[in-house]
Design an enzyme around this catalytic site. Structure first.
Site, PDB file in Angstrom:
ATOM      1  N   THR A  44     -12.409  15.820  -2.736  1.00 39.42           N
ATOM      2  CA  THR A  44     -12.439  15.328  -3.957  1.00 39.42           C
ATOM      3  C   THR A  44     -11.334  14.668  -4.573  1.00 39.42           C
ATOM      4  O   THR A  44     -11.403  13.606  -5.183  1.00 39.42           O
ATOM      5  CB  THR A  44     -13.408  16.110  -4.986  1.00 39.42           C
ATOM      6  OG1 THR A  44     -12.700  17.155  -5.331  1.00 39.42           O
ATOM      7  CG2 THR A  44     -14.582  16.656  -4.365  1.00 39.42           C
TER       8      THR A  44
ATOM      9  N   TYR B  51      -6.875  15.057 -17.409  1.00 45.11           N
ATOM     10  CA  TYR B  51      -6.190  15.452 -16.121  1.00 45.11           C
ATOM     11  C   TYR B  51      -4.783  15.015 -15.945  1.00 45.11           C
ATOM     12  O   TYR B  51      -3.933  15.961 -15.556  1.00 45.11           O
ATOM     13  CB  TYR B  51      -6.888  14.556 -14.908  1.00 45.11           C
ATOM     14  CG  TYR B  51      -7.723  15.587 -13.931  1.00 45.11           C
ATOM     15  CD1 TYR B  51      -7.612  16.264 -12.974  1.00 45.11           C
ATOM     16  CD2 TYR B  51      -9.134  15.873 -14.623  1.00 45.11           C
ATOM     17  CE1 TYR B  51      -8.173  17.079 -12.263  1.00 45.11           C
ATOM     18  CE2 TYR B  51     -10.140  16.434 -13.836  1.00 45.11           C
ATOM     19  CZ  TYR B  51      -9.605  17.266 -12.722  1.00 45.11           C
ATOM     20  OH  TYR B  51     -10.507  18.160 -12.137  1.00 45.11           O
TER      21      TYR B  51
ATOM     22  N   LEU C  33     -12.664  12.009  -8.927  1.00 47.87           N
ATOM     23  CA  LEU C  33     -14.003  11.854  -9.404  1.00 47.87           C
ATOM     24  C   LEU C  33     -14.813  12.984  -8.424  1.00 47.87           C
ATOM     25  O   LEU C  33     -15.303  12.238  -7.390  1.00 47.87           O
ATOM     26  CB  LEU C  33     -14.473  10.456  -9.298  1.00 47.87           C
ATOM     27  CG  LEU C  33     -15.840  10.282 -10.053  1.00 47.87           C
ATOM     28  CD1 LEU C  33     -15.661  10.358 -11.292  1.00 47.87           C
ATOM     29  CD2 LEU C  33     -16.451   8.789  -9.629  1.00 47.87           C
ATOM     30  N   HIS C  34     -14.590  14.127  -8.627  1.00 54.04           N
ATOM     31  CA  HIS C  34     -15.410  15.205  -7.739  1.00 54.04           C
ATOM     32  C   HIS C  34     -16.810  14.835  -7.220  1.00 54.04           C
ATOM     33  O   HIS C  34     -17.091  14.754  -6.115  1.00 54.04           O
ATOM     34  CB  HIS C  34     -15.254  16.545  -8.394  1.00 54.04           C
ATOM     35  CG  HIS C  34     -13.762  16.829  -8.808  1.00 54.04           C
ATOM     36  ND1 HIS C  34     -12.793  17.319  -8.122  1.00 54.04           N
ATOM     37  CD2 HIS C  34     -13.278  16.869 -10.151  1.00 54.04           C
ATOM     38  CE1 HIS C  34     -11.691  17.448  -8.703  1.00 54.04           C
ATOM     39  NE2 HIS C  34     -11.829  17.183 -10.158  1.00 54.04           N
ATOM     40  N   ASP C  35     -17.504  15.029  -8.474  1.00 51.83           N
ATOM     41  CA  ASP C  35     -18.971  15.391  -8.094  1.00 51.83           C
ATOM     42  C   ASP C  35     -19.903  14.134  -7.307  1.00 51.83           C
ATOM     43  O   ASP C  35     -20.489  14.477  -6.308  1.00 51.83           O
ATOM     44  CB  ASP C  35     -19.771  15.583  -9.295  1.00 51.83           C
ATOM     45  CG  ASP C  35     -19.278  16.990  -9.921  1.00 51.83           C
ATOM     46  OD1 ASP C  35     -18.949  17.743  -9.351  1.00 51.83           O
ATOM     47  OD2 ASP C  35     -19.521  16.995 -11.171  1.00 51.83           O
TER      48      ASP C  35
END
Length: 309
Positions: free
Chosen positions: A191, A226, A237-239
């Site tokens: 991610t 961050y 933008l992990h998810d």
């Protein structure tokens, strides 16, 4: 072929865009959104999920409130990253138009999975999924796959070796990984390749819609935390990476490996121990995401936000 999908999440700026991607991309059919405590309290996460769907003009996807704490640990929220609402940035007033389901997340998960097989994408702590598997083991056969944004093959982001979604409820993650349901881990190592750089913000701005403007404001706030907390020039933008893996597996390259969740370590609880090189001799039990096709990923995200108008 369209994949039926349940999104279990804790919105959260990156969860918000994961919802939008799951709503708008034609490769998936979003059946339900369930919430869990993590980025914020479950009360705030549930309001946020409803708000995201309201902004997207989507009223047919039910939103159900799930676990308000981990299985055995005290809840630790990420208000230092996501703010006091969990979706800080643009100012909202009033209740979102999309209602909360009268059913709990557990009840909704059971209802959906009794009616048809589906993939679960989990972008928070795995508390809801663990409870489902523990209390309704027969429904495991109707879970096509669990794709989790959580863990890491190397360092963490809330502890030296633990990523936040794993660290919030490692006992739940351990139960889910050991359940035998096909499991894919999209951790920080992949991610962190999905950075919201200036060119991405420019693409959102060019869309020119109210929804795109809100997304840009969310990402600007997310970038500020961050930068302050981790020194990142652009936030990851992990998810949505986990949703993208379901949409098109070619976007997120995975390998088979053995995965164990550390629950006992004094300094390592929540660590996702990934045996990429076969040191332990244990057989593979998970798909582990390693690389991201960044261009294809952002094309899907931007296209989804554009399509929602």
């Amino acid at each position: 072929m369209v994949t039926p999908l349940i999104l279990d999440c804790d919105p959260g700026h990156d969860d918000a865009l994961a919802i939008l991607l799951a709503v708008a991309d034609p490769a998936v059919d979003l059946l339900a959104v369930t919430t869990v405590a993590g980025n914020q309290t479950v009360d705030k996460c549930t309001v946020n999920a409803r708000r995201v769907l309201s902004l997207a003009g989507v009223s047919e996807v039910p939103v159900a409130r799930g676990a308000d704490r981990p299985l055995v640990r005290r809840l630790r929220i990420a208000d230092d990253v996501h703010g006091t609402t969990g979706l800080d940035g643009p100012a909202f007033t009033g209740e979102p138009s999309v209602p909360e389901s009268p059913h709990s997340a557990h009840e909704l998960l059971v209802d959906v999975l009794r009616s048809r097989p589906a993939t679960i994408v989990a972008t928070g702590a795995l508390t809801n999924v663990a409870r489902l598997l523990a209390e309704e083991p027969s429904l495991a056969r109707n879970i096509t796959e669990i794709v989790w944004m959580g863990g890491s093959t190397d360092r963490g982001n809330i502890a030296p070796l633990a990523e936040a979604n794993a660290c919030v409820d490692p006992e739940a993650a351990d139960l889910v990984v050991r359940s035998g349901v096909p499991f894919t881990m999209c951790g920080l190592n992949v991610t962190h390749q999905a950075l919201v750089t200036d060119d991405v913000l420019a693409r959102l701005e060019r869309i020119g819609t109210p929804l795109a403007r809100v997304c840009g404001e969310w990402m600007t706030f997310f970038a500020s935390t961050y930068r302050d907390l981790f020194g990142f020039e652009a936030p990851p933008l992990h998810d949505p990476v986990a949703v993208a893996r379901v949409i098109d597996p070619a976007i997120v390259h995975c390998v088979e490996a053995n995965l164990v969740i550390e629950t006992k370590g004094e300094w390592t609880a929540g660590a996702t121990v990934v045996d990429l090189d076969g040191y332990t001799g244990r057989p593979p039990n998970a798909r582990i995401a390693l690389t991201l096709d960044r261009e294809a990923f952002w094309n899907r995200v931007v296209t989804a936000i554009t399509a929602l108008g």
